[in-house]
Design an enzyme around this catalytic site. Structure first.
Site, PDB file in Angstrom:
ATOM      1  N   SER A 103      42.370  38.499  53.539  1.00  0.00           N
ATOM      2  CA  SER A 103      42.716  38.224  51.904  1.00  0.00           C
ATOM      3  C   SER A 103      41.804  37.095  51.387  1.00  0.00           C
ATOM      4  CB  SER A 103      44.239  37.866  51.843  1.00  0.00           C
ATOM      5  OG  SER A 103      44.211  37.713  50.458  1.00  0.00           O
ATOM      6  N   ASP A 246      40.526  38.487  44.710  1.00  0.00           N
ATOM      7  CA  ASP A 246      40.517  38.049  46.014  1.00  0.00           C
ATOM      8  C   ASP A 246      39.749  38.900  46.953  1.00  0.00           C
ATOM      9  OD1 ASP A 246      42.455  39.735  46.420  1.00  0.00           O
ATOM     10  OD2 ASP A 246      43.368  38.393  47.617  1.00  0.00           O
ATOM     11  N   ASP A 248      40.380  41.056  49.197  1.00  0.00           N
ATOM     12  CA  ASP A 248      40.870  42.458  49.673  1.00  0.00           C
ATOM     13  C   ASP A 248      41.319  42.976  48.235  1.00  0.00           C
ATOM     14  OD1 ASP A 248      43.337  40.588  49.566  1.00  0.00           O
ATOM     15  OD2 ASP A 248      44.418  42.175  50.822  1.00  0.00           O
ATOM     16  N   ASP A 250      43.912  42.925  46.161  1.00  0.00           N
ATOM     17  CA  ASP A 250      45.286  42.892  45.837  1.00  0.00           C
ATOM     18  C   ASP A 250      45.713  41.919  44.707  1.00  0.00           C
ATOM     19  OD1 ASP A 250      45.551  40.566  47.431  1.00  0.00           O
ATOM     20  OD2 ASP A 250      47.067  41.407  48.597  1.00  0.00           O
TER      21      ASP A 250
HETATM   22 MG    MG Z   1      44.722  39.276  48.976  1.00  0.00          MG
END
Ligand code: MG
Length: 457
Positions: A103, A246, A248, A250
């Protein structure tokens, strides 16, 4: 969690994380974890990764472990975490998913996150079963003629983007002639969001939109510091909105048209407000750590807020259970149940752009939502004192409104304090909010002193 736990957890709030090529996160670890995951999932698994330098290595090792247990692996390549989740949710024939990602952590980290069959982050009870298999090395290794295969899943991004587009009012966006600045943080969002914004019909200028696991632009957590270039660009370039993911993708953080960085609970409040207006009320779920501004914005649109423990899987599952219309965390993780029950950075970008197209400048929208001030601090507390500290706090706070959903949250007339013991370190975190900065600081410091005193016995 306290020091009484004998067996250490493998999975934290957001999967397993560790520094690459140390014992905690090397290819041997990933393969062994892959064997445990494959043994548990026992069917086809969708896999994807973020853009970290080590993601390919760890993905190959994890996939090899899963294939050894007979699982076929469907590889999406470098994609945002929610792209894998959407693929899992919409594919009736797979048993779950795996995402290789750390992440927003620094580049030397990586991690493994598991996805349940319904596309949500793996429930803790299932993680415990994977952990047990990992520890006991109880792997369902298959003979030569039953090992799994790897196939590439090239449609994952296209399917995901189409699903988002189907939920967004593109005509209104196209008619609004919006200019958006997008910072992909050199992460997996670069493979989705620039293309999505083009399809939405906004004029988009990108920053850090090349995949690079060294994160040359800035670290992959969308903090105010890491969003500095984006804020400058929005201010100088006459943009309607700034967007930053961020690593990744999400999570998404926004910058308004005046160049103000919006903390995650501001965009949570905005999205929640319009979700309630569009639905004629409804339930919004967020964690006890979210700002009061979310509740204010939701109440102003005829909705209600339900608070949960910290952690996006907890929010997602509470949303499912209580049929919520919207939810999320204060860190830019927004959950849109009309798409899927997980934090979704690209969907958040599309929905907030739609809100600006329909309702006008974000600085104006923001100005109608009350602003509160927050203060975070912590103090040392040994693991065996944590329960005592929390019990004493509850006893001393007698008579005031309290919420024991996660730690101790005490409400005052003009603010609140949330005291939570860390699950991993010998510390207690103290987080306060009030209508002035001084007051928020004073509340947090008072409770920090109190906790320190109790912790010392
Ligand atoms: Mg993330």
């Amino acid at each position: 969690m306290t020091g009484q736990d004998v067996v250490p957890r493998l999975f934290g709030t957001n999967g397993v994380r560790g520094v690459v090529n140390t014992e905690a996160m090397d290819c041997r670890f990933a393969m062994r974890l892959g064997m445990a995951i494959g043994t548990f999932m026992n069917g086809a698994v969708i896999i994807g990764s973020d853009a970290r330098t080590s993601s390919e290595m760890l993905k190959s090792a994890c996939a090899a472990g899963m294939m050894a247990t007979g699982c076929d692996v469907h590889d999406c390549g470098i994609v945002p975490t929610p792209t894998v989740q959407y693929a899992v949710k919409t594919d009736g024939d797979v048993s779950g998913g795996v995402v290789i990602t750390a992440s927003h952590n620094p580049p030397e980290f990586n991690g493994v996150k598991c996805i349940d069959r319904d596309g949500t982050e793996m429930a803790r009870t299932n993680e415990e079963r994977v952990e047990e298999g990992f520890r006991k090395q109880a792997f369902r290794i298959q003979p030569w003629d039953r090992v799994g295969h790897s196939v590439s899943r090239i449609d994952a991004i296209a399917d995901y983007v189409e699903a988002i587009l189907a939920l967004i009012d593109r005509k209104t966006i196209q008619a609004s002639d919006l200019r958006v600045a997008l910072d992909c943080s050199n992460g997996a969002g670069a493979n989705v969001t620039p293309g999505l914004l083009e399809r939405l019909g906004v004029k988009c200028v990108t920053l850090n939109a090349d995949l690079n696991g060294a994160f040359p632009g800035h670290n992959s957590e969308p903090t105010p510091d890491n969003a500095r270039d984006l804020v400058e660009l929005v201010k100088e370039g006459d943009f309607d909105l700034g967007i930053i993911h961020d690593g990744d993708a999400d999570r998404t953080i926004f910058v308004d048209d005046k160049g103000s960085y919006m903390y995650g609970d501001r965009s949570l409040a905005v999205a929640a407000h319009y979700a309630c207006l569009d639905n004629g009320g409804g339930l919004v779920v967020t964690t006890v750590g979210s700002s009061r501004c979310v509740e204010d914005a939701v109440a102003a649109a005829g909705g209600k807020v339900m608070y949960t423990r910290v952690g996006s899987p907890v929010v997602a599952r509470a949303m499912m259970e209580h049929n919520a219309i919207f939810g999320g965390e204060e860190n830019g993780g927004l959950i849109f149940p009309e798409l899927q029950y997980c934090r979704d950075g690209a969907m958040a970008a599309a929905r907030i752009i739609e809100i600006v197209a329909k309702h006008g400048a974000m600085s104006e929208i923001q100005s109608k939502i009350p602003a509160y001030f927050q203060f975070k601090t912590k103090t040392e507390c040994s693991n065996d004192m944590k329960d005592i500290v929390m019990r004493e706090l509850v006893a001393n706070a007698h008579g005031e409104r309290m919420d024991l959903t996660d730690g101790v949250k005490i409400y005052f007339e003009d603010g609140w304090v949330l005291v939570r013991p860390s699950g991993t370190e010998p510390i207690v975190r103290i987080f306060s909010e009030a209508s002035s900065s001084d007051r928020a600081t004073a509340i947090a410091q008072r409770f920090r002193d109190q906790v320190t005193q109790i912790a010392r016995g």
